[in-house]
Design an enzyme around this catalytic site. Structure first.
Site, short mmCIF file in Angstrom:
data_model
loop_
_atom_site.label_atom_id
_atom_site.label_comp_id
_atom_site.label_asym_id
_atom_site.label_seq_id
_atom_site.Cartn_x
_atom_site.Cartn_y
_atom_site.Cartn_z
N GLY A 179 0.78 -1.20 0.00
CA GLY A 179 0.10 -0.01 -0.01
C GLY A 179 0.57 1.32 0.11
O GLY A 179 1.62 1.64 0.80
N PHE B 221 -0.84 7.08 2.57
CA PHE B 221 0.09 8.13 3.46
C PHE B 221 0.97 7.14 4.37
O PHE B 221 2.13 7.40 4.65
CB PHE B 221 -0.88 8.70 4.53
CG PHE B 221 -1.97 9.99 3.77
CD1 PHE B 221 -1.13 11.04 3.37
CD2 PHE B 221 -3.10 9.66 3.46
CE1 PHE B 221 -1.71 11.81 2.71
CE2 PHE B 221 -3.79 10.76 2.85
CZ PHE B 221 -3.14 12.14 2.33
N VAL C 274 -2.21 -8.01 -3.98
CA VAL C 274 -1.99 -9.29 -3.21
C VAL C 274 -3.34 -9.88 -3.10
O VAL C 274 -4.37 -9.21 -2.80
CB VAL C 274 -1.45 -8.84 -1.80
CG1 VAL C 274 -1.81 -9.89 -0.82
CG2 VAL C 274 -0.30 -8.06 -1.90
N GLU D 101 -17.40 19.06 1.87
CA GLU D 101 -16.51 19.92 0.85
C GLU D 101 -16.90 19.59 -0.60
O GLU D 101 -17.01 20.51 -1.39
CB GLU D 101 -14.98 19.27 1.26
CG GLU D 101 -14.56 19.72 2.30
CD GLU D 101 -13.15 18.99 2.59
OE1 GLU D 101 -12.44 19.18 3.29
OE2 GLU D 101 -12.98 17.83 1.86
N ALA E 194 -5.38 11.04 7.89
CA ALA E 194 -4.21 11.03 7.65
C ALA E 194 -3.31 10.86 8.63
O ALA E 194 -2.22 10.05 8.30
CB ALA E 194 -3.78 12.15 6.48
#
Length: 462
Positions: A18, A21, A86, A174, A320
């Site tokens: 992965g 972040f 994977v 947003e 994050a």
């Protein structure tokens, strides 16, 4: 085919699955460690997911928020990148099985694959709504929006048009705010054929407020800011079904069908289905259970970080910062083990705060050691932090340039667009010159759109 760097070197082989972040934070922290690192991702790019909604609403290029993962080698020679997916894991033999028959051996494994949309079993949600967790999904939302507008510009508005955003968290708020600003500020110029008073942006949220994790003062500000932009808020409202042409909602025991041309799903996240084949313990939401050092429970040499991981004793928000901090901690644990040193102290998350933007000069921010902020100050911090957090100077420069063009150059109505299907007239149409679309009329249409947005609010909320 078997790939096993550990078989040709004595240095421990660390495999990071992965490139989000947490994964990038782990890899970079291992730069000077006496280990070999392999970074695996199904894409060869990292996506800065907090700005995906800006791609979906035509303000940023997808390349502005994606970073080539192979570029990690530019300043780090002990890492290589492997593009792959994977499928399963064998922790007894420390082997990862990838699509295409590729096997990868590891000494230490870090799982940082993030999460995906959770549709909660709601009928039709997976088939007809559009989530915003990948670059391709953001582009699909953008292209669907423009396809609908171009079609309406030719065939007319025979009914009210609506975009529904499901979920009142940061992504939902947003996205809804960005759609509303496009309707109010840009469409009177770019789509003068359309009556913006008949284009509705609706946000549906089960809770009685938006931005649930924030302080009530900030939640109230966000609600008023959305309403000021003409977003129709359906709070304490549950989605019962998503259909091709709209959504069935329920409020106070009463069901209602809301017709819509597009439904954007920003409500809830869950683990990818493939994780259940990785032989790891899973808890709520399919998240992988870890201990105080972010080691997967029962597996000494396997770690999980970010949204996919959870310590049942100390669950963390799926943001994050926990992923970034977790990645650095895991790297420190691996470095200590490789050097034969004692482990660092257990992982302790340092909450630096959260923020969300509603639109131009409007945001909310809860930042450590600072007062709660709203409006322009919060918005400036939001812009600066997001630009600074992007990977790569080119991405930072491009994003800053495009956001400045959108927010600071008021006369610009340019949009970043892609391909849309050909528009087919529903009946024979003769297009004549529209000489009545003059600058004065465009300004009047823009003013009328804002007035109509304000008038669409329930009287008690004005």
């Amino acid at each position: 085919m078997s790939v096993s760097p550990a078989s040709v070197t004595k240095r421990p082989h660390v495999v990071v699955v992965g490139g989000g972040f947490g994964g990038i934070a782990t890899v970079r922290r291992l730069k000077r460690a006496d280990v070999d690192v392999t970074l695996i991702d199904r894409h060869n790019y990292n996506t800065f997911s907090p700005l995906l909604y800006q791609v979906a609403t035509a303000s940023l290029n997808p390349g502005d928020i994606t970073w080539f993962l192979r570029a990690v080698r530019a300043k780090q020679s002990n890492v290589r990148f492997l593009k792959g997916t994977v499928t399963s894991m064998d922790h007894d033999t420390k082997t990862l099985h990838l699509e295409g028959g590729l096997d990868v051996k590891y000494d230490k494994l870090v799982i940082s694959v993030g999460v995906t949309a959770n549709f909660f079993g709601i009928p039709g949600a997976a088939e007809y709504s559009m989530p915003l967790y990948r670059r391709s999904q953001a582009l699909a939302v953008r292209d669907r929006m423009f396809a609908g507008l171009e079609n309406a510009a030719i065939n007319g508005q025979d009914s009210e048009q609506r975009i529904i955003v499901v979920g009142g968290g940061a992504t939902g708020v947003e996205t809804a705010g960005a759609f509303a600003e496009m309707r109010n500020n840009d469409m009177p110029t770019t789509y003068p054929e359309l009556d913006t008073r008949r284009i509705h942006i609706t946000l549906v949220e089960m809770m009685p407020h938006v931005l649930g994790p924030f302080h009530p003062k900030l939640r109230d500000y966000a609600k008023k800011s959305l309403e000021k932009r003409g977003v129709e808020l359906r709070l304490e409202t549950a989605v019962k079904e998503v259909r091709r042409d709209g959504v069935v909602v329920e409020h106070a025991g009463e069901q209602e069908f809301l017709p819509a041309g597009m439904v954007v799903w920003a409500s809830g996240i869950t683990a990818h289905g493939a994780v259940q084949d990785w032989a790891v313990p899973q808890g709520r939401g399919g998240r992988i259970e870890v201990d105080e050092h972010l080691r997967v429970r029962g597996l000494e040499d396997v770690f999980a970080i970010g949204d996919i991981a959870v310590n049942p004793d100390e669950p963390l928000p799926q943001l994050a910062q926990p992923a970034l901090q977790g990645g650095k901690h895991v790297a420190d644990v691996i470095k200590a083990q490789a050097a034969g040193k004692s482990l660092p102290k257990p992982f302790k998350y340092k909450d630096k705060g959260t923020m969300a933007t509603i639109g131009r000069s409007s945001a909310v921010a809860e930042i450590k050691f600072m007062p709660r902020l709203t409006g322009f100050p919060a918005w400036i911090i939001w812009v600066g932090l997001h630009v600074a957090t992007l990977l790569g100077n080119r991405n930072r420069f491009a994003t800053l340039t495009n956001l400045a063009a959108k927010y600071l150059m008021g006369g610009s109505h340019n949009a970043i667009v892609g391909e849309t299907p050909p528009v087919v007239a529903l009946e024979p149409t003769v297009l004549e010159a529209q000489s009545d679309i003059r600058p004065g009329k465009k300004a009047a249409m823009k003013k009328a759109a804002k007035q109509a947005a304000a008038q669409s609010l329930p009287r008690d909320d004005r």
